[in-house]
Design a protein around this motif. Structure first.
Motif, PDB file in Angstrom:
ATOM      1  N   SER A   1     137.328 -30.225  92.580  1.00  0.00           N
ATOM      2  CA  SER A   1     137.142 -30.568  93.993  1.00  0.00           C
ATOM      3  C   SER A   1     137.962 -29.577  94.810  1.00  0.00           C
ATOM      4  O   SER A   1     138.937 -29.001  94.302  1.00  0.00           O
ATOM      5  CB  SER A   1     137.591 -31.998  94.280  1.00  0.00           C
ATOM      6  N   PRO A   2     137.604 -29.371  96.070  1.00  0.00           N
ATOM      7  CA  PRO A   2     138.370 -28.416  96.886  1.00  0.00           C
ATOM      8  C   PRO A   2     139.858 -28.764  96.988  1.00  0.00           C
ATOM      9  O   PRO A   2     140.713 -27.890  96.876  1.00  0.00           O
ATOM     10  CB  PRO A   2     137.687 -28.479  98.247  1.00  0.00           C
ATOM     11  N   SER A   3     140.179 -30.041  97.170  1.00  0.00           N
ATOM     12  CA  SER A   3     141.596 -30.398  97.312  1.00  0.00           C
ATOM     13  C   SER A   3     142.359 -30.204  96.001  1.00  0.00           C
ATOM     14  O   SER A   3     143.498 -29.711  96.010  1.00  0.00           O
ATOM     15  CB  SER A   3     141.751 -31.831  97.813  1.00  0.00           C
ATOM     16  N   LYS A   4     141.748 -30.563  94.869  1.00  0.00           N
ATOM     17  CA  LYS A   4     142.410 -30.360  93.575  1.00  0.00           C
ATOM     18  C   LYS A   4     142.573 -28.872  93.285  1.00  0.00           C
ATOM     19  O   LYS A   4     143.600 -28.444  92.762  1.00  0.00           O
ATOM     20  CB  LYS A   4     141.616 -31.041  92.456  1.00  0.00           C
ATOM     21  N   SER A   5     141.563 -28.080  93.655  1.00  0.00           N
ATOM     22  CA  SER A   5     141.645 -26.630  93.452  1.00  0.00           C
ATOM     23  C   SER A   5     142.784 -26.036  94.265  1.00  0.00           C
ATOM     24  O   SER A   5     143.581 -25.245  93.754  1.00  0.00           O
ATOM     25  CB  SER A   5     140.336 -25.950  93.845  1.00  0.00           C
ATOM     26  N   LEU A   6     142.859 -26.411  95.540  1.00  0.00           N
ATOM     27  CA  LEU A   6     143.917 -25.885  96.393  1.00  0.00           C
ATOM     28  C   LEU A   6     145.287 -26.244  95.835  1.00  0.00           C
ATOM     29  O   LEU A   6     146.172 -25.384  95.740  1.00  0.00           O
ATOM     30  CB  LEU A   6     143.759 -26.421  97.815  1.00  0.00           C
ATOM     31  N   GLN A   7     145.476 -27.491  95.435  1.00  0.00           N
ATOM     32  CA  GLN A   7     146.762 -27.910  94.873  1.00  0.00           C
ATOM     33  C   GLN A   7     147.085 -27.120  93.607  1.00  0.00           C
ATOM     34  O   GLN A   7     148.213 -26.668  93.419  1.00  0.00           O
ATOM     35  CB  GLN A   7     146.744 -29.403  94.563  1.00  0.00           C
ATOM     36  N   ARG A   8     146.093 -26.951  92.748  1.00  0.00           N
ATOM     37  CA  ARG A   8     146.314 -26.228  91.499  1.00  0.00           C
ATOM     38  C   ARG A   8     146.711 -24.780  91.762  1.00  0.00           C
ATOM     39  O   ARG A   8     147.641 -24.252  91.164  1.00  0.00           O
ATOM     40  CB  ARG A   8     145.056 -26.271  90.632  1.00  0.00           C
TER      41      ARG A   8
ATOM     42  N   SER B   1     140.152 -28.421  88.748  1.00  0.00           N
ATOM     43  CA  SER B   1     139.614 -27.632  89.858  1.00  0.00           C
ATOM     44  C   SER B   1     138.216 -28.097  90.234  1.00  0.00           C
ATOM     45  O   SER B   1     137.397 -27.303  90.685  1.00  0.00           O
ATOM     46  CB  SER B   1     139.568 -26.151  89.470  1.00  0.00           C
TER      47      SER B   1
END
Length: 120
Positions: free
Chosen positions: A101-108, A99
């Motif tokens: 980065s914003p994109s990794k957080s959103l995916q998670r 989590s």
């Protein structure tokens, strides 16, 4: 219903934060790090239902979720946002590097949401 669910959730999070932790399991991220390389297979088939499973209760919880899905999703979202203020949860999120980065957080969180919905 939604606001009462949120207040109950906040109250339980605050109560849990004040309770001493059990010594039966890990008590810190260091404990988890130490056990990360140890095998954890129990030898029991994942297809075998545990003897304590109450299928009638499980079905009631599924019906409850179907009837109150919007409130449940909002409560999950609020618990995530509130959880960011709890050092123990935040340190676990930082530790995983899933989590950061914003994109990794959103995916998670989309994967987590999908997983929670599949339970119900």
């Amino acid at each position: 219903v939604v606001l009462s669910s949120i207040w109950i959730l906040i109250d339980s999070l605050q109560s849990a934060a004040m309770q001493p932790t059990s010594t039966a399991g890990p008590t810190s991220l260091e404990d988890l790090k130490a056990g990360s390389s140890k095998p954890g297979e129990s030898g029991i088939s994942s297809l075998q239902l545990p003897p304590w499973l109450d299928m009638a209760r499980c079905q009631r919880s599924r019906r409850f979720f179907a009837e109150h899905a919007a409130a449940m999703v909002l409560a999950w979202h609020c618990s995530l946002v509130i959880g960011f203020s709890l050092p123990s949860l935040l340190s676990a999120l930082v530790f995983t590097h899933a989590s950061d980065s914003p994109s990794k957080s959103l995916q998670r969180y989309i994967r987590t949401f999908s997983h929670l919905v599949s339970w119900h």
